[in-house]
Each structure stands twice: as C-alpha cells, then as structure tokens.
Design an enzyme around this catalytic site. Sequence first.
Site, PDB file in Angstrom:
ATOM      1  CG  HIS A 171      -1.945  -1.013   1.257  1.00  0.00           C
ATOM      2  ND1 HIS A 171      -3.039  -0.918   2.082  1.00  0.00           N
ATOM      3  CD2 HIS A 171      -2.091  -2.179   0.576  1.00  0.00           C
ATOM      4  CE1 HIS A 171      -3.830  -1.975   1.899  1.00  0.00           C
ATOM      5  NE2 HIS A 171      -3.260  -2.750   0.990  1.00  0.00           N
TER       6      HIS A 171
ATOM      7  CD  GLU B 100      -2.141   4.064   3.046  1.00  0.00           C
ATOM      8  OE1 GLU B 100      -1.795   3.469   2.007  1.00  0.00           O
ATOM      9  OE2 GLU B 100      -3.294   4.021   3.496  1.00  0.00           O
TER      10      GLU B 100
ATOM     11  CB  CYS C 291      -6.634  -0.531   5.013  1.00  0.00           C
ATOM     12  SG  CYS C 291      -4.924  -1.128   5.117  1.00  0.00           S
TER      13      CYS C 291
ATOM     14  CB  CYS D 142      -2.127   1.562   6.256  1.00  0.00           C
ATOM     15  SG  CYS D 142      -1.680   0.739   4.707  1.00  0.00           S
TER      16      CYS D 142
END
Length: 152
Positions: free
Chosen positions: A53, A55, A83, A86
């Site tokens: 991801h 992040e 999410c 993260c």
Amino acid sequence: MEEHERWMRLALVQAGIALQLGEVPVGAVAVLNGDVIGAGYNRKESDQDPTAHAEMIALREAAAQLDNWRLIGVTLYCTLEPCPMCAGAMIQGRLSRLVYGAKDTRFGADGTIIDVLGQPEFNHRVEVVSGVLADEAGALLQKFFRQLRSAG
C-alpha cells in the site's frame, strides 16, 4: 491548511503514478521538518504483495531514511483514509500525524468502518487531519473504477 494542501498535492502525484500503472490510485508522502523523507503509491498488483500500500511504502522509506522505526515528528500525507493494516503500522511506528484526503467506505480505519486510530487503549495516538483535497483524491479513485468497469 495551505501547508497540508501543498504536501497532499505531492501525494496526489504519487496516486497519479499508480493510476498510470493500473493500480488503485492512492499515494502517500512522509514529511519531516519540511522535507519529504518517504513516498509511495499503491503497488499491490505490480509487486504481487498484499502489503504494498502507498502508506506502507512511504513509512518504510521514512524509517530507512531516519535509520529508525520510530517516526516521531513525521507527518504522513495520504490521499485515502488508511486501512486497518496501514493504521496499525502508523501506531506501531509512532507516527506523529496523519493527514488524509478521501474517506474509504470499504476499509477505512479512522472511523469509517473501524476506528483503529481512535482506540484509547493503544500506547500511542496518531494525530489525524482528514478531508484535505478529498474531492481531488476521490475523483482519481472514481476515474480508476470507472475505467475498470468500462474495460469489463
């Protein structure tokens, strides 16, 4: 707010790279003392990695740049609400502040679906600013999913 918008625009550039690669267009930049120390865009498909991801990539780069997993004083700018994975990484990394754009109605962990970032039981709290350039971030996501649907 102007400073937040400045950095969020860099996160939107990262999201645009993801869009060009056929990835869900989410971007992130980690900033410390006015310098970008990490940046990332979604690469789940490209890397075949469920943790790739935006992040997570930006947090990893920031930690490598600092040579320290503790991201004290770091602000992460992300185009989308994180999410649970993260958000958990932000807490584990002692991130000081998260600034994000659009809400995530499917996986949002800042209260939209679950409130990982707001749990008072955790030993660290991340300061959160939401809604920065949310319309622009949301428009990128809508464009991506429209293209995906039209491609069949």
